[in-house]
Design a protein around this motif. Sequence first.
Motif, short mmCIF file in Angstrom:
data_model
loop_
_atom_site.label_atom_id
_atom_site.label_comp_id
_atom_site.label_asym_id
_atom_site.label_seq_id
_atom_site.Cartn_x
_atom_site.Cartn_y
_atom_site.Cartn_z
N LEU A 18 43.36 43.86 38.59
CA LEU A 18 42.21 44.75 38.43
C LEU A 18 42.25 45.38 37.05
O LEU A 18 43.31 45.70 36.53
CB LEU A 18 42.24 45.84 39.50
CG LEU A 18 41.84 45.40 40.90
CD1 LEU A 18 42.11 46.53 41.88
CD2 LEU A 18 40.37 45.03 40.95
N THR A 21 41.89 51.54 34.26
CA THR A 21 40.94 52.57 33.89
C THR A 21 41.67 53.66 33.15
O THR A 21 42.62 54.24 33.66
CB THR A 21 40.26 53.17 35.14
OG1 THR A 21 39.61 52.12 35.84
CG2 THR A 21 39.25 54.22 34.75
N THR A 50 34.16 45.92 26.45
CA THR A 50 34.69 45.36 27.69
C THR A 50 34.05 44.02 28.02
O THR A 50 34.56 43.28 28.87
CB THR A 50 34.44 46.32 28.86
OG1 THR A 50 33.04 46.61 28.94
CG2 THR A 50 35.20 47.63 28.63
N TRP A 206 36.15 39.81 34.97
CA TRP A 206 35.76 40.86 34.03
C TRP A 206 35.81 40.30 32.61
O TRP A 206 36.37 39.23 32.36
CB TRP A 206 36.70 42.06 34.17
CG TRP A 206 38.14 41.77 33.82
CD1 TRP A 206 38.71 41.76 32.58
CD2 TRP A 206 39.19 41.43 34.73
NE1 TRP A 206 40.05 41.45 32.65
CE2 TRP A 206 40.38 41.24 33.96
CE3 TRP A 206 39.26 41.28 36.12
CZ2 TRP A 206 41.60 40.91 34.54
CZ3 TRP A 206 40.48 40.94 36.69
CH2 TRP A 206 41.63 40.77 35.91
N THR A 213 23.25 43.39 35.22
CA THR A 213 23.52 43.49 36.66
C THR A 213 22.34 43.03 37.51
O THR A 213 22.53 42.67 38.68
CB THR A 213 23.88 44.93 37.04
OG1 THR A 213 22.81 45.81 36.63
CG2 THR A 213 25.18 45.36 36.36
N GLN A 258 33.46 43.98 38.56
CA GLN A 258 34.28 44.98 39.24
C GLN A 258 34.77 44.44 40.58
O GLN A 258 34.08 43.66 41.24
CB GLN A 258 33.49 46.27 39.46
CG GLN A 258 32.92 46.87 38.19
CD GLN A 258 34.00 47.28 37.20
OE1 GLN A 258 35.07 47.73 37.60
NE2 GLN A 258 33.73 47.10 35.91
N SER A 260 34.75 45.75 43.34
CA SER A 260 33.89 46.14 44.45
C SER A 260 32.54 45.43 44.46
O SER A 260 31.77 45.55 45.42
CB SER A 260 33.65 47.66 44.41
OG SER A 260 33.04 48.02 43.16
N ASP A 261 32.22 44.69 43.39
CA ASP A 261 30.94 43.98 43.32
C ASP A 261 30.89 42.84 44.33
O ASP A 261 31.88 42.13 44.51
CB ASP A 261 30.71 43.41 41.92
CG ASP A 261 30.50 44.49 40.87
OD1 ASP A 261 30.00 45.57 41.23
OD2 ASP A 261 30.84 44.25 39.69
N ASN A 329 25.39 44.29 45.63
CA ASN A 329 25.81 45.67 45.90
C ASN A 329 24.71 46.44 46.64
O ASN A 329 24.45 47.62 46.36
CB ASN A 329 26.18 46.39 44.61
CG ASN A 329 27.39 45.79 43.94
OD1 ASN A 329 28.11 44.98 44.53
ND2 ASN A 329 27.64 46.16 42.69
#
Length: 342
Positions: A18, A21, A50, A206, A213, A258, A260-261, A329
């Motif tokens: 991951l 952060t 990024t 990533w 998005t 991400q 969580s996506d 999402n």
Amino acid sequence: MHYSVKAVLSVVAFASLLPLTACGGGGDGGTAPQSNSGGTATPPAVVAPTSVTPVTSVPAPTYATPALSSAFSALNSVRGKMGVGLLRQDTILDTAADNHITYAKANNITMHTETQALTGFTGATPYDQVVAAGGSKAQWIGQVMGHAGFTDGAECVGNFLGSVYHLQAVTSNQETIGVAFRDSYCVINFGITTGANGSGYGLPQWGGQQMATNAVAYYPVDNATVVGSFNPASESPNPAPDVAMAGTPIMFRMSAPQGSDVVTVSSFTLVGPSGAAVPARVLVPIAAKSGSMTGAVADANLYAGVVFLLPTQPLVAGLHTVTFSGARNGVAVSRSWSFTAI
């Protein structure tokens, strides 16, 4: 003609890598930057990007033969139409790919990894092979590989596009490409450097080239003409071991950098030239299973932002129309497009 390919592309799992952060500390949350003793404000720290938006132009490649340049052009043509970004040539990735063909041919092997004791060894993984060829250690390296009766690089690329896992791999967020094609072997290396946040063998989801998005990409692209059959056993891993001969795999993808996506599916259908629905199964990432339509098959080899419609029989010749409805999402998205099967 559709040739058999035995290959596996390594994919970096979110669970193990991951993105980190950064956590800023010590601030009061509201004051302006303080001046130093000389009265000059302290400049803000430079933050590395990024990711980059998908690029629409790259330098012309320097390949010496049409067989090599055709692979570069064929893949970038499709990536440009999909909107996932063009790839720029990296000659070190070219060299590493060609070195790997030397190893594979000497040992009659079609694998991405190498064994040190065998002839032609340069590195255990494609990442190690690139570093051995002079490549930067600060990047991720992925690879696709085939060994069949290809006549040129474009035919090799076409075979990858007419699959499941290799299709999702060659149309992902990579930035650079290296191609080798000779002696019926085809090896393509890919690299991600922007926002890499690590390095090694595999393609993280990533960094690299990221679509907006709310943007979507799919294959076959609008108005494409494609081979209407696919042999699942020709791909490793096999995406449908119970199906002897399938139809053209249809991919729908969105950005999912991400952990969580997730892209879920409410409906994913294909209508053939006669107007009748084509029998097919829907493949979704494991995280998308609970939020997707009844009957969707969870597939651990799919990226979080990728779903597939896999016809369970070869497609008849003619115009086919795809209709997708789902969400990224939780935000609804839908598309409809057509392609021709031959």
